[in-house]
Design a protein around this motif. Structure first.
Motif, PDB file in Angstrom:
ATOM      1  N   LEU A 244     -51.542  11.454  -3.667  1.00 46.40           N
ATOM      2  CA  LEU A 244     -51.101  12.957  -3.634  1.00 46.40           C
ATOM      3  C   LEU A 244     -50.061  13.150  -2.554  1.00 46.40           C
ATOM      4  CD1 LEU A 244     -54.815  14.301  -3.287  1.00 46.40           C
ATOM      5  CD2 LEU A 244     -53.178  14.732  -5.316  1.00 46.40           C
ATOM      6  N   ALA A 245     -50.214  12.369  -1.688  1.00 45.86           N
ATOM      7  CA  ALA A 245     -49.144  12.578  -0.420  1.00 45.86           C
ATOM      8  C   ALA A 245     -47.662  12.014  -1.066  1.00 45.86           C
ATOM      9  CB  ALA A 245     -49.463  11.380   0.564  1.00 45.86           C
ATOM     10  N   LEU A 246     -47.505  11.152  -2.085  1.00 41.16           N
ATOM     11  CA  LEU A 246     -46.478  10.772  -2.733  1.00 41.16           C
ATOM     12  C   LEU A 246     -45.984  11.712  -3.672  1.00 41.16           C
ATOM     13  CD1 LEU A 246     -46.738   6.818  -3.656  1.00 41.16           C
ATOM     14  CD2 LEU A 246     -45.326   7.980  -1.648  1.00 41.16           C
ATOM     15  N   ASP A 247     -46.918  12.751  -4.279  1.00 40.26           N
ATOM     16  CA  ASP A 247     -46.505  13.535  -5.203  1.00 40.26           C
ATOM     17  C   ASP A 247     -46.094  14.740  -4.578  1.00 40.26           C
ATOM     18  OD1 ASP A 247     -46.932  11.903  -7.332  1.00 40.26           O
ATOM     19  OD2 ASP A 247     -48.911  12.671  -7.712  1.00 40.26           O
ATOM     20  N   ALA A 248     -46.547  15.358  -3.265  1.00 42.46           N
ATOM     21  CA  ALA A 248     -46.278  16.342  -2.794  1.00 42.46           C
ATOM     22  C   ALA A 248     -44.696  16.610  -2.335  1.00 42.46           C
ATOM     23  CB  ALA A 248     -47.176  16.347  -1.389  1.00 42.46           C
ATOM     24  N   PRO A 249     -44.005  15.856  -1.961  1.00 40.18           N
ATOM     25  CA  PRO A 249     -42.680  16.114  -1.804  1.00 40.18           C
ATOM     26  C   PRO A 249     -41.801  16.298  -3.209  1.00 40.18           C
ATOM     27  CG  PRO A 249     -43.213  14.017  -0.309  1.00 40.18           C
ATOM     28  CD  PRO A 249     -44.414  14.317  -1.451  1.00 40.18           C
ATOM     29  N   LEU A 250     -42.408  15.827  -4.326  1.00 45.43           N
ATOM     30  CA  LEU A 250     -41.730  16.027  -5.506  1.00 45.43           C
ATOM     31  C   LEU A 250     -41.537  17.634  -5.696  1.00 45.43           C
ATOM     32  CD1 LEU A 250     -43.127  13.342  -7.601  1.00 45.43           C
ATOM     33  CD2 LEU A 250     -41.102  13.352  -6.486  1.00 45.43           C
ATOM     34  N   ARG A 251     -42.361  18.312  -5.161  1.00 47.02           N
ATOM     35  CA  ARG A 251     -42.387  19.675  -5.265  1.00 47.02           C
ATOM     36  C   ARG A 251     -41.362  20.591  -4.714  1.00 47.02           C
ATOM     37  NH1 ARG A 251     -47.786  18.802  -4.300  1.00 47.02           N
ATOM     38  NH2 ARG A 251     -49.131  18.668  -6.338  1.00 47.02           N
ATOM     39  N   LEU A 252     -40.574  19.833  -3.582  1.00 44.58           N
ATOM     40  CA  LEU A 252     -39.647  20.414  -2.818  1.00 44.58           C
ATOM     41  C   LEU A 252     -38.164  20.371  -3.492  1.00 44.58           C
ATOM     42  CD1 LEU A 252     -40.460  18.843   0.608  1.00 44.58           C
ATOM     43  CD2 LEU A 252     -40.533  21.327  -0.169  1.00 44.58           C
ATOM     44  N   PRO A 253     -37.335  21.300  -3.063  1.00 43.47           N
ATOM     45  CA  PRO A 253     -36.204  21.156  -3.865  1.00 43.47           C
ATOM     46  C   PRO A 253     -35.483  19.889  -3.391  1.00 43.47           C
ATOM     47  CG  PRO A 253     -36.363  23.397  -3.066  1.00 43.47           C
ATOM     48  CD  PRO A 253     -37.663  22.516  -2.525  1.00 43.47           C
ATOM     49  N   GLN A 254     -34.597  19.550  -4.197  1.00 43.55           N
ATOM     50  CA  GLN A 254     -34.040  18.271  -3.809  1.00 43.55           C
ATOM     51  C   GLN A 254     -33.006  18.171  -2.768  1.00 43.55           C
ATOM     52  OE1 GLN A 254     -31.608  16.444  -7.160  1.00 43.55           O
ATOM     53  NE2 GLN A 254     -31.549  14.439  -6.126  1.00 43.55           N
ATOM     54  N   ARG A 255     -32.398  19.053  -2.131  1.00 45.09           N
ATOM     55  CA  ARG A 255     -31.639  19.378  -0.943  1.00 45.09           C
ATOM     56  C   ARG A 255     -32.643  19.316   0.058  1.00 45.09           C
ATOM     57  NH1 ARG A 255     -32.530  24.721  -2.808  1.00 45.09           N
ATOM     58  NH2 ARG A 255     -33.404  26.017  -1.446  1.00 45.09           N
ATOM     59  N   LEU A 256     -33.889  19.593   0.192  1.00 40.57           N
ATOM     60  CA  LEU A 256     -34.648  19.396   1.258  1.00 40.57           C
ATOM     61  C   LEU A 256     -35.362  18.051   1.372  1.00 40.57           C
ATOM     62  CD1 LEU A 256     -36.335  22.991   1.198  1.00 40.57           C
ATOM     63  CD2 LEU A 256     -34.452  22.441   2.517  1.00 40.57           C
ATOM     64  N   TRP A 257     -34.683  16.996   0.989  1.00 39.37           N
ATOM     65  CA  TRP A 257     -35.010  15.693   0.982  1.00 39.37           C
ATOM     66  C   TRP A 257     -35.572  15.075   2.329  1.00 39.37           C
ATOM     67  CZ3 TRP A 257     -32.910  12.314   4.007  1.00 39.37           C
ATOM     68  CH2 TRP A 257     -31.503  12.407   4.675  1.00 39.37           C
ATOM     69  N   TRP A 258     -35.020  15.729   3.282  1.00 37.05           N
ATOM     70  CA  TRP A 258     -35.254  15.304   4.625  1.00 37.05           C
ATOM     71  C   TRP A 258     -36.529  16.013   5.193  1.00 37.05           C
ATOM     72  CZ3 TRP A 258     -35.203  19.721   7.494  1.00 37.05           C
ATOM     73  CH2 TRP A 258     -34.500  20.779   6.893  1.00 37.05           C
ATOM     74  N   LEU A 259     -36.958  17.076   4.644  1.00 37.48           N
ATOM     75  CA  LEU A 259     -38.162  17.847   5.612  1.00 37.48           C
ATOM     76  C   LEU A 259     -39.293  17.022   5.690  1.00 37.48           C
ATOM     77  CD1 LEU A 259     -38.906  20.394   6.513  1.00 37.48           C
ATOM     78  CD2 LEU A 259     -39.450  21.074   4.244  1.00 37.48           C
ATOM     79  N   PRO A 260     -39.944  16.290   4.720  1.00 42.16           N
ATOM     80  CA  PRO A 260     -41.185  15.516   4.928  1.00 42.16           C
ATOM     81  C   PRO A 260     -40.912  14.753   5.949  1.00 42.16           C
ATOM     82  CG  PRO A 260     -40.717  15.810   2.568  1.00 42.16           C
ATOM     83  CD  PRO A 260     -39.571  16.232   3.119  1.00 42.16           C
ATOM     84  N   ALA A 261     -39.873  13.610   6.149  1.00 44.61           N
ATOM     85  CA  ALA A 261     -39.595  12.737   7.033  1.00 44.61           C
ATOM     86  C   ALA A 261     -39.666  13.359   8.596  1.00 44.61           C
ATOM     87  CB  ALA A 261     -38.367  11.833   6.786  1.00 44.61           C
ATOM     88  N   LEU A 262     -38.875  14.503   8.456  1.00 44.53           N
ATOM     89  CA  LEU A 262     -38.685  15.470   9.763  1.00 44.53           C
ATOM     90  C   LEU A 262     -39.773  15.778  10.287  1.00 44.53           C
ATOM     91  CD1 LEU A 262     -36.345  16.572  11.899  1.00 44.53           C
ATOM     92  CD2 LEU A 262     -36.769  18.664  10.344  1.00 44.53           C
ATOM     93  N   ALA A 263     -40.686  16.429   9.412  1.00 38.78           N
ATOM     94  CA  ALA A 263     -42.033  17.053  10.055  1.00 38.78           C
ATOM     95  C   ALA A 263     -42.856  15.970  10.421  1.00 38.78           C
ATOM     96  CB  ALA A 263     -42.411  17.983   8.614  1.00 38.78           C
ATOM     97  N   VAL A 264     -43.220  14.894   9.588  1.00 37.52           N
ATOM     98  CA  VAL A 264     -44.155  13.889   9.831  1.00 37.52           C
ATOM     99  C   VAL A 264     -43.680  13.166  11.069  1.00 37.52           C
ATOM    100  CG1 VAL A 264     -45.228  11.982   8.837  1.00 37.52           C
ATOM    101  CG2 VAL A 264     -45.083  13.833   7.491  1.00 37.52           C
ATOM    102  N   THR A 308     -55.378  10.108   7.787  1.00 38.00           N
ATOM    103  CA  THR A 308     -54.488  11.025   7.710  1.00 38.00           C
ATOM    104  C   THR A 308     -52.848  10.762   7.979  1.00 38.00           C
ATOM    105  OG1 THR A 308     -56.282  12.777   8.365  1.00 38.00           O
ATOM    106  CG2 THR A 308     -53.977  13.645   8.134  1.00 38.00           C
ATOM    107  N   ALA A 309     -52.827   9.962   9.186  1.00 35.18           N
ATOM    108  CA  ALA A 309     -51.437   9.868   9.709  1.00 35.18           C
ATOM    109  C   ALA A 309     -50.968   8.728   8.728  1.00 35.18           C
ATOM    110  CB  ALA A 309     -51.526   9.330  10.983  1.00 35.18           C
ATOM    111  N   ALA A 310     -51.699   7.798   8.326  1.00 32.34           N
ATOM    112  CA  ALA A 310     -50.938   6.685   7.489  1.00 32.34           C
ATOM    113  C   ALA A 310     -50.614   7.439   6.127  1.00 32.34           C
ATOM    114  CB  ALA A 310     -52.220   5.555   7.206  1.00 32.34           C
ATOM    115  N   ILE A 311     -51.300   8.221   5.519  1.00 26.99           N
ATOM    116  CA  ILE A 311     -51.403   8.624   4.319  1.00 26.99           C
ATOM    117  C   ILE A 311     -50.048   9.683   4.226  1.00 26.99           C
ATOM    118  CG2 ILE A 311     -52.097  10.684   2.709  1.00 26.99           C
ATOM    119  CD1 ILE A 311     -53.346   7.936   2.456  1.00 26.99           C
ATOM    120  N   LEU A 312     -49.661  10.444   5.403  1.00 24.50           N
ATOM    121  CA  LEU A 312     -48.611  11.474   5.608  1.00 24.50           C
ATOM    122  C   LEU A 312     -47.548  10.305   5.734  1.00 24.50           C
ATOM    123  CD1 LEU A 312     -49.982  14.209   7.890  1.00 24.50           C
ATOM    124  CD2 LEU A 312     -49.519  14.073   5.617  1.00 24.50           C
ATOM    125  N   CYS A 313     -47.374   9.318   6.751  1.00 21.82           N
ATOM    126  CA  CYS A 313     -46.290   8.508   6.771  1.00 21.82           C
ATOM    127  C   CYS A 313     -45.945   7.788   5.735  1.00 21.82           C
ATOM    128  CB  CYS A 313     -46.572   7.452   8.018  1.00 21.82           C
ATOM    129  SG  CYS A 313     -46.564   8.411   9.695  1.00 21.82           S
TER     130      CYS A 313
END
Length: 441
Positions: A244-264, A308-313
């Motif tokens: 689920l954690a790997l699939d979640a970023p796929l919903r973001l626009p490609q230009r926001l590729w940096w957002l999950p790494a930044l937030a986490v 939770t942290a391991a999944i998000l990272c």
């Protein structure tokens, strides 16, 4: 037919090189983590220290993710599923790119305090390095695949200083793709020996997670069977949460590729400063929990937090594995279970520590679905030889529980997901029968 000496020499030489590489990776992660800790002490106030940690970890995580996306997307995450895909013929291993991105990106991600382990990246790098070594001789495809598998085993042996578990793990995970014969089987053994020998010579001969092993009566085995059932549920949840954690970023626009790494990364930076037990790979947490008594509520909260942290990272797609975080989650869960059990069994000395050790094998077995590997790995890591039966019972019950509830081995699931996203056919599910070696050469 005689075993080809040249092939075995290649395996041993490659194992020695993987040992050097794995040790260098380990030391580089430690060096960055130490330098980062020193940097945070320069902050003029606690609030500034938290903000600095958030910004620095976020920047390191985004940089690691950028390296993956720009140079080697296959270097994301653990890499074990990538090796299986390469041996299956469904994925391509670009060794120089993987070595560059996995090493540099892994150092950035792990050294910044993200809840990821170095074992998966070291396995992936070991396989990549051994593929380069396999080009030295005139080898057939089957023998080259055998050397790649040997490199993966050497990587795990260097990361955990657990050569026996490394051999069992790789043969269990790759037995479908590599038709092991006498010389390919020996190549895995020799590469693991060489790698572990180098790592021990440079890092010292130590048990990675030394934990005292109390002697317990066999009458307590039902307690460990219950523990196995509970940990089996935890492993099933862990596997599903990873996907689920790997699939979640796929919903973001490609230009926001940096957002999950930044937030986490920002969240992990804050945790690193405010609650360090919730950050990092987990080895220090295991030692802390094993030697300092903690209340039940703290253990349950720490387990949930590190889960939770391991999944998000892992979901950010930076280089990093799940082995070490999984062990720390299991220790917290096992100690919580044992602490509660000691209320009902107050006269049993050392029960909580025993359940912590057994839970590590149980969670590994439930997630990876390789119970024997989990048992051997935990016994090698902890030196808890007096707990063979309880650990076996826990691992077996955890694996059976996960299977009964429809759980799948994590690396098979991750490989199938990768192939589906790439539009490639998914190989048929393998059976989980014991390893059968091929005939003598």
């Amino acid at each position: 037919m005689a075993v080809p000496a040249g092939y075995l020499l290649l395996a041993l030489a490659g194992g020695l090189l993987v040992g050097l590489l794995g040790t260098g990776f380990h030391l580089a992660v430690q060096a960055l983590a130490a330098a980062y800790a020193d940097l945070r002490t320069l902050a003029p106030s606690p609030v500034t220290a938290v903000l600095l940690a958030m910004a620095a970890t976020a920047a390191l995580a985004v940089t690691a993710r950028a390296l993956v996306l720009r140079l080697a997307p296959e270097a994301a995450g653990s890499g074990i599923q990538e090796i299986e895909g390469v041996l299956e013929g469904a994925r391509q291993l670009r060794p120089l790119r993987v070595l560059l991105v996995k090493f540099s990106g892994g150092v950035l991600a792990l050294g910044s305090g993200m809840v990821l382990g170095r074992e998966g990246p070291t396995i992936h790098m070991g396989a990549a390095l051994m593929q380069l070594v396999s080009g030295v001789g005139r080898l057939g495809q089957e023998d080259k695949r055998g050397l790649v598998a040997a490199g993966a085993a050497a990587g795990l042996a260097a990361a955990f200083l657990a050569p026996l578990a490394a051999i069992l793990f790789v043969i269990e995970e790759t037995r479908r793709q590599v038709p092991y014969r006498a010389h390919t089987y020996m190549a895995v053994i020799l590469a693991s020996i060489g790698s572990a020998a180098i790592a021990e010579a440079l890092l010292g001969r130590t048990v990675s997670l030394p934990l005292a092993s109390p002697g317990l009566s066999p009458l307590l085995l039902p307690v460990f069977a219950l523990l196995g059932g509970a940990v089996g549920l935890l492993g099933l949840s862990f596997n599903r949460a990873v996907v689920l954690a790997l699939d979640a970023p796929l919903r973001l626009p490609q230009r926001l590729w940096w957002l999950p790494a930044l937030a986490v990364g920002a969240a992990m930076g804050a945790m690193l400063q405010l609650f360090p037990e919730g950050s990092g790979g987990g080895e220090a947490v295991v030692q802390l929990l094993a030697h300092e008594a903690a209340p039940l509520g703290f253990l349950l909260a720490l387990m949930a937090l590190r889960f939770t942290a391991a999944i998000l990272c892992y979901g950010t797609g930076v280089p990093g594995g799940i082995f070490a975080p999984m062990l720390s989650i299991a220790v917290a869960a096992g100690l919580a279970f044992g602490t509660a059990a000691e209320v009902l069994l107050p006269d049993v000395e050392g029960l909580a520590r025993a359940t912590a050790i057994a839970a590590m094998a149980g969670l590994f077995a439930a997630s990876v679905r390789a119970p024997l590997v989990g048992v051997v790995l935990v016994l090698e890591l902890t030196g808890a030889d007096g707990l063979v039966l309880p650990v076996l019972v826990t691992a077996a019950c955890a694996s059976l529980t996960a299977a009964a509830l429809g759980g799948r081995p994590i690396y098979e699931t991750l490989l199938e997901r990768t192939l589906r996203l790439a539009g490639k056919p998914v190989p048929p599910q393998p059976d989980r029968t014991p390893v059968q070696l091929g005939t003598a050469d």
